[in-house]
Enzyme design. Sequence first.
Site, PDB file in Angstrom:
ATOM      1  CG  ASN A  23      -1.856   1.183   1.241  1.00  0.00           C
ATOM      2  OD1 ASN A  23      -1.439   2.330   1.312  1.00  0.00           O
ATOM      3  ND2 ASN A  23      -3.144   0.888   1.155  1.00  0.00           N
ATOM      4  CB  SER A  46      -6.250   1.505  -3.732  1.00  0.00           C
ATOM      5  OG  SER A  46      -6.554   2.864  -3.495  1.00  0.00           O
ATOM      6  CD  GLU A  47      -5.670   3.968   1.708  1.00  0.00           C
ATOM      7  OE1 GLU A  47      -4.952   3.321   0.920  1.00  0.00           O
ATOM      8  OE2 GLU A  47      -5.368   5.084   2.153  1.00  0.00           O
ATOM      9  CG  ASN A  48     -10.148   3.632  -2.864  1.00  0.00           C
ATOM     10  OD1 ASN A  48      -9.005   3.188  -2.876  1.00  0.00           O
ATOM     11  ND2 ASN A  48     -10.757   4.051  -3.957  1.00  0.00           N
ATOM     12  CB  SER A  88     -10.380  -2.192   2.053  1.00  0.00           C
ATOM     13  OG  SER A  88      -9.132  -1.655   1.689  1.00  0.00           O
TER      14      SER A  88
END
Lengths: 213, 213, 238, 238
Positions: A23, A46-48, A88
């Site tokens: 990340n 991607s943390e979304n 996530s």
Amino acid sequence: MPWTRDQMAERAAKELEDGFYVNLGIGMPTLVANYIGEDIDVTLQSENGMLGMGPFPADDEVDADLINAGKQTITELKRTSYFSSADSFAMIRGGHIDLSILGAMEVAENGDIANWMIPGKMVKGMGGAMDLVAGVKKIIVLMDHTNKKGESKFLKKCSLPLTGTNVVDMIVTDLGVFQRPDHDSKFRLIELAPDVSVEEVREKTEADIDVAV
Amino acid sequence: MPWTRDQMAERAAKELEDGFYVNLGIGMPTLVANYIGEDIDVTLQSENGMLGMGPFPADDEVDADLINAGKQTITELKRTSYFSSADSFAMIRGGHIDLSILGAMEVAENGDIANWMIPGKMVKGMGGAMDLVAGVKKIIVLMDHTNKKGESKFLKKCSLPLTGTNVVDMIVTDLGVFQRPDHDSKFRLIELAPDVSVEEVREKTEADIDVAV
Amino acid sequence: MANKLYDDAAAALEGLLFDGMTVMAGGFGLCGIPEKLIAALRDSGTKDLTCISNNAGVDDFGLGLLLQTRQIRKMISSYVGENKEFERQYLGGELELEFNPQGTLAERCRAGGAGIPGFFTKTGVGTLVAEGKEHKDFGGETYIMETGLTADVSLVKAWKADPAGNLVYRKTARNFNPVMATAGTVTVVEVEELVGPGELDPDHIHTPGIFVQRLIVGRDYEKRIEQRTVRAATGSEG
Amino acid sequence: MANKLYDDAAAALEGLLFDGMTVMAGGFGLCGIPEKLIAALRDSGTKDLTCISNNAGVDDFGLGLLLQTRQIRKMISSYVGENKEFERQYLGGELELEFNPQGTLAERCRAGGAGIPGFFTKTGVGTLVAEGKEHKDFGGETYIMETGLTADVSLVKAWKADPAGNLVYRKTARNFNPVMATAGTVTVVEVEELVGPGELDPDHIHTPGIFVQRLIVGRDYEKRIEQRTVRAATGSEG
């Protein structure tokens, strides 16, 4: 000569290993994606809610439903999967991401990091930074060695509100690379930017460090 | 004449309302599905990970990957969705299921239920029963009024290890129907099977109940 | 089947709104936000809202619309950096703000929907976020307790729905929507397309219909992009 | 890409097994169990296993195979009613047993995979399950604390995988598999079909490849049915 932002990103990219799930934080860390070696395979999270982040889209590929955590339009790959924010961060907080590379305002010699809030200034929020430093297996900070006033950002103790305590494993600055093998050890200077001296680093570093160059 | 098992199931089915999401326990409660009124639409949940459970399959439709919580082969409907056990019980424990109809060995006058364990006998496990009684909005118990020895199963206090405390809203036995409006109230006998008298119910009921028939 | 379909956003919110209520709104930035339902909430004039949403929109779109009209009393968010009006109201003391780490916010919504009133996490230990929270050690490490969140109404944006309320999301527009769908006392959903019964693959439904009480089909989605980043057009695949 | 594909179940387990280890195995009853991996674990002879699995198989299939050979020291399950050998060993004191409510078991696995060491639930309050556990009130109701579970190895059965380890499950064979896939230090997966890169719709992947370290394609699945229930063949749809 200190490293440029791109050279710092390039140096950080050397820490990526084949098969890693990574990340990259918003800002300078995003540049690391440009320097991933062709001989290794790395999957970007991607943390979304995306695993397997591709490059920016061509103009006619732009899709409003496909953005990264920096809200930039991106593309998918043949390995991509999408999931909810809860899934996530279950991935992030459960220790499944190998490496995160983040920016910082301050790092302390004990591995504390501050990168979300300056008292007195409008606070934008920590986003996913606290989750990343708490959950990801290895944390690399990519930051300028000093602030605009020339003061060290690598400190004995952070002065700003913390993002996490004792979480940083490596720091790449424009002056060099600092590493520690575990969270009980001291950081060691292991690499210098070209023509940067140990003395210059010592002078510009408040933290108590070992030197191994 | 006391109700048969099918008549008990038919009576319990009257508690289903249009639009309800319902979980039916293994055994006698499964029969309730046969008596859902044609004027109402009910969606059956199966806690192994399915919403919208259809009837048993025709012989050539049998699919080993499609079973209910009783491990019986079933079918899907045009509204069906599948999900993991964690998501299934998040649905149950989060209070999203309107009604569950379960069997029981004992129910107490305070709404306690025991339906999973008889000390000294081999214990098979509680499966999802504890989750259902703790999480579902309304719990109806479908059980014989007395055990094989003729002793009341509707007691002042359960003697067997509990599945849940103060969770039962209604009891349908072969003798009648007992209901309470909330979990602070006493159960009231509100309906009798044909030719069953209040006296017979009182005689076969250890629990302290009100009578409203 | 109980009819879940409403004519438009205003009709779908009718009878659900009251001053001082708590509203969850899905979306990450402006991606996957319930555009139509937010606009209808603005038009309703409902005041003193507590809004649980990862972000606060921009000045003239998303939850920013409700800031313009001062309908929001408190935000629970992880990041609000894109909004000048937010900054003005917050610095002026007109707006309450509770920052949650993004993962904590997502997990709190999931927990609220799953009947979990509290859970422990390492996130935020040793920071401002941990102040006043229960600390507990597990296996020699310290964790803090966070609580579940629910809302009076959850506003959700999905891509497709069927009449049973089963939902499918598209790409990163999924984000907070599925967990918020589970955490609303009433969940109202807007979709781009309504498909017929059985047209969604039952193995691929993201939100089962049980979580959806009301449903509308929106038209002419704006889907504003915050950071349009492009590269020179060359083939690429990895 | 790092190769995750192994030739067969024995190869996929090589180097991972040790006496006294904890193994999670997906499946509900005999539906969606990792048939091939369980057989390979039996053949490995690894002993003193703690097995976390909703059920214990039947006498001659599923985890029952490991009971026959006495490789299991302890089971953590919600229901073990189908297994005579289990009963014999348990009553003879040869086998430890920890019953968890099914939802608690599923949530404990999810929590373990999500970095949550403890969470509160209403399930089991006032029962034997609550004994010795922390009790806490939230909003006037009492809850008990349950802990997260992890395993040295998780054995998972999915329907399809791609080379990145992305998984799709089929119908109710999904059950415990996705959460257990997240909770293994190493997760080994068997599938019925391997598809090419990009052939799984990225919106419809149930388990992202990050959770999958090793992968095999199984052949000739037995998929035994416990309760074959059928109706007379007539058209029906709802």
